[in-house]
Each structure stands twice: as C-alpha cells, then as structure tokens.
Scaffold this active site. Structure first.
Site, PDB file in Angstrom:
ATOM      1  N   LEU A 207       0.583  -1.190   0.014  1.00  0.00           N
ATOM      2  CA  LEU A 207      -0.437   0.322   0.310  1.00  0.00           C
ATOM      3  C   LEU A 207       0.705   1.367   0.480  1.00  0.00           C
ATOM      4  O   LEU A 207       1.656   1.459   0.802  1.00  0.00           O
ATOM      5  CB  LEU A 207      -0.769   0.222   1.177  1.00  0.00           C
ATOM      6  N   HIS A 208       0.934   2.133  -1.073  1.00  0.00           N
ATOM      7  CA  HIS A 208       1.267   2.941  -0.911  1.00  0.00           C
ATOM      8  C   HIS A 208       0.971   4.289  -1.487  1.00  0.00           C
ATOM      9  O   HIS A 208       0.940   5.521  -1.011  1.00  0.00           O
ATOM     10  CB  HIS A 208       2.927   3.219  -1.705  1.00  0.00           C
ATOM     11  N   ARG A 209      -0.551   4.220  -2.422  1.00  0.00           N
ATOM     12  CA  ARG A 209      -1.386   6.113  -2.989  1.00  0.00           C
ATOM     13  C   ARG A 209      -1.130   6.993  -1.942  1.00  0.00           C
ATOM     14  O   ARG A 209      -2.591   5.932  -1.171  1.00  0.00           O
ATOM     15  CB  ARG A 209      -1.627   4.721  -4.098  1.00  0.00           C
ATOM     16  N   ARG A 242       6.585   5.726   3.181  1.00  0.00           N
ATOM     17  CA  ARG A 242       5.009   7.048   3.075  1.00  0.00           C
ATOM     18  C   ARG A 242       4.003   6.033   4.037  1.00  0.00           C
ATOM     19  O   ARG A 242       3.684   6.744   4.790  1.00  0.00           O
ATOM     20  CB  ARG A 242       4.536   6.613   2.026  1.00  0.00           C
ATOM     21  N   ASP A 286      -2.311  -1.768  -3.985  1.00  0.00           N
ATOM     22  CA  ASP A 286      -2.699  -0.559  -4.760  1.00  0.00           C
ATOM     23  C   ASP A 286      -1.664  -0.637  -5.797  1.00  0.00           C
ATOM     24  O   ASP A 286      -2.189   0.651  -6.110  1.00  0.00           O
ATOM     25  CB  ASP A 286      -3.430   0.605  -3.908  1.00  0.00           C
TER      26      ASP A 286
END
Length: 368
Positions: A207-209, A242, A286
């Site tokens: 997950l990073h968006r 992030r 994602d």
C-alpha cells in the site's frame, strides 16, 4: 552517420525496473549514445540503490539529488535541475517512463526546451482526475512525440484524446522484460527462508497511494481489512516509507499491533520481492505494476482501489478490483484459498521483447 544521443530520466523504484532492460538493449546497439539522469525522487537506500545495483542499471551519469520534500518542492527542484542540464547535453530525444512526479516534471522541461520526448507506458487512464498519477499521465502523453503503450486499450485512450495514431506504438509491457530477464536471479532469492514462510502459505500486501494512506479513515479501513485477512492467512507487508510514516502520525499503531499475523517488514529489493510474490497465495495491492506482474505470473491479485488504469489485467489477467469493501475482499480470499481463484491469460506482446521494439522505433523515427 552520428549516433542518436538519447537521455533516459528516472527517479523512483518503478522507473528503475522499467528502464533497466531498455538501457541494456541500447548498450547492445552501436548507434546510440545513452545518458542516464536520476532525479533523486526516491533517495533512501532501500527505495533506490538496491534496485540500481540488483538490476545492473549501471552508471548514473547525472544525479539531481532532489531528496525529500513536498511534491511541489520535488517537482520544482527537478525542473530547475533539468532546465540547466538538458541544453548542455543537447539530446536528440529524451525518454521518460511511468507516471511519477519525475516523469511529469521532465516532460514539462523537455517541452519548454523544444526537445523531442518519448513516453514509455503511455495511455494509462484511471479517469480519476484528482489522482496525482493521472494528472501526470495526461500531461506527459500530450507533450510526447512518441508514445509507447502496453495494450490496445491504452492506444484507444490516446486516440480518444486526439493524439495522432502515427505517434502511438503498442510495444508490450517493459516491466515484463525485466521480470523475464532476471527470473533466474530472483528465483534464487532466500527471502522465504529469511522470513520463515512456506510457499503458498501467506499473502503479500503493498500500500502506498495517497488516496489510501494519507486519509486516516481510509487507511484505518484498509488496516481493518488486513486484520480480517490475517486471521485467515498470514499477510507479509513490505511497508512503503510513506505508509509506515502514516501509521505513526495518524495514530494507527495499535490497530497494526493487534494483528499478530500481519508481518511488517522493510521494503525489499526487486529480487526478494519477486520471489516473495511468486510464492504467495495471492497479493493485496494498490500498485499498478504489481497488477501486471501478477497477471504475467498467473497469480491472484486483489486491487484495493475503486478503479485501475490497467484494465487489461482485469479483462485478460488475474486482477480483481475489490475497492475497500471488506466483505468482497474476504469473499475473494476464500475463493482463492478454496481453489476457485480467477483464471487469466498473458496479454499480447508481454513477451520480454518490448525494449527491442522501442529501440527499433526510435532508430527509425529519430535516426540521425
């Protein structure tokens, strides 16, 4: 006849994966003088240097070193750096990849300097205008002279936006070039032994968006989904810097700590990550690139978004867009674990020869 002076610009992990096979292809040819610029958008060791070393990208000719900062600060620093550097290099063509801020900032400078631009991975559209990556894609494509796409759907997106068909070339998926070229190396990774997991006994999550990790309610919702999944099967989560920062700053640490089978690890190099992915039961993500890699590997992929700019992975591949619907995610997980996973096929031209096709076209169109 003089050599074609070509400048490649990269800045992030996905850029390195895509540029590696193309740079190797150019080195095999005698009529290219290739120069590589790294903007420094990804600046930490495990987000940048590991990939440069593993993928044998070779010498970085110029390093802009933009480092940390807000998106606007990074974009501004990249533009200022390229405005000074590119006129000195006087390239015949500049090549950018993907949809990150480095890609967009580079395209703006190239256009203002009146240079020719090629975009690898053109034509992707999520049709969500608020998404930073979508904004970047549209800007870069409309400034590009040569647009290299990975599917017929991407071709049609560009044509609908008025881009002349003679500038559009369906060349296949360059990420698959890297996957195929390095297969023997990443299959030799010992990451499973290091983590103490057995093949097909775990899932992988990334997950990073920004739309998923920057909003505390949304990120908490996703962590609750992961909590539910890890009660069924362990989930290995190589956590993006992030996402890790958001867990701390958004007060979500307790939510993670209660999930005993959610295995948080540092970001992995390409070889370790591909070995971990190929041997997983399925992937929750994602990421756009992972949707493509899992389709090529015939591995179930559940995309934790409401849309994808890579519909070919849904229409032909193994990807299912599940959004942030916990019931749907758990239903798909149970299907997978009960042997009823979605079957897919490999899209056309995803055959490891994309870099060669791109180089051939540039030779034809830009030959000096």
């Amino acid at each position: 006849m003089r050599k074609i002076r070509l400048v490649n610009i990269v800045g992030t992990r996905p850029n390195f994966i895509k540029i590696a096979p193309f740079r190797q292809e150019l080195k095999r040819r005698k009529n290219f003088e290739e120069i590589l610029i790294h903007t420094g958008q990804h600046y930490s060791l495990n987000m940048s240097d590991y990939f440069i070393e593993e993928l044998e990208i070779g010498e970085i000719n110029y390093w802009l070193g933009v480092g940390p900062g807000t998106q606007m600060k990074q974009i501004g620093k990249i533009m200022v750096g390229l405005e000074k550097l590119l006129p000195k290099l006087d390239p015949d063509i500049v090549v950018v990849v993907g949809d990150v801020n480095s890609t967009m900032a580079s395209a703006l400078v190239v256009a203002r300097l009146g240079l020719r631009l090629a975009h690898i991975e053109a034509g992707l559209r999520s049709f969500v205008k608020t998404m930073p990556e979508e904004q970047n894609r549209v800007i870069v494509d409309h400034f590009s002279d040569l647009l290299f796409t990975h599917s017929a759907e991407a071709d049609q997106n560009l044509i609908r936006e008025g881009i002349p068909p003679d500038r559009i070339f369906n060349v296949g998926n360059i990420m698959i070039d890297t996957l195929i070229l390095t297969r023997s190396k990443w299959q030799a990774s010992r990451i499973l032994e290091k983590l103490g997991v057995q093949p097909k006994s775990y899932a992988v999550c990334t997950l990073h968006r920004s739309e998923n990790v920057d909003n505390p309610e949304t990120f908490a919702e996703l962590l609750r989904i992961l909590d539910a999944v890890q009660r069924i099967i362990p989930v290995v989560f190589p956590i993006h810097p992030r996402s890790k920062m958001r867990i701390d700053t958004l007060g979500l640490k307790k939510l993670v700590e209660r999930s005993s089978n959610l295995i948080l690890i540092e970001p992995l190099g390409y070889f370790d990550f591909m070995k971990l992915t190929e041997n997983s039961a399925f992937v929750l993500t994602d990421s756009g690139g992972i949707q493509e890699e899992t389709s090529f590997l015939s591995l179930p992929c559940l995309t934790l978004r409401d849309e994808t700019e890579r519909p070919v992975t849904v229409n032909l591949g193994t990807n299912i867009v599940v959004g942030r619907d916990k019931k749907r995610v758990l239903a798909e997980v149970n299907k997978i674990l009960n042997g009823k996973a979605k079957k897919g096929s490999i899209p056309p031209l995803w055959d490891g020869k994309t870099s060669k096709r791109i180089a051939d076209i540039i030779e034809e169109k830009v030959g000096c």
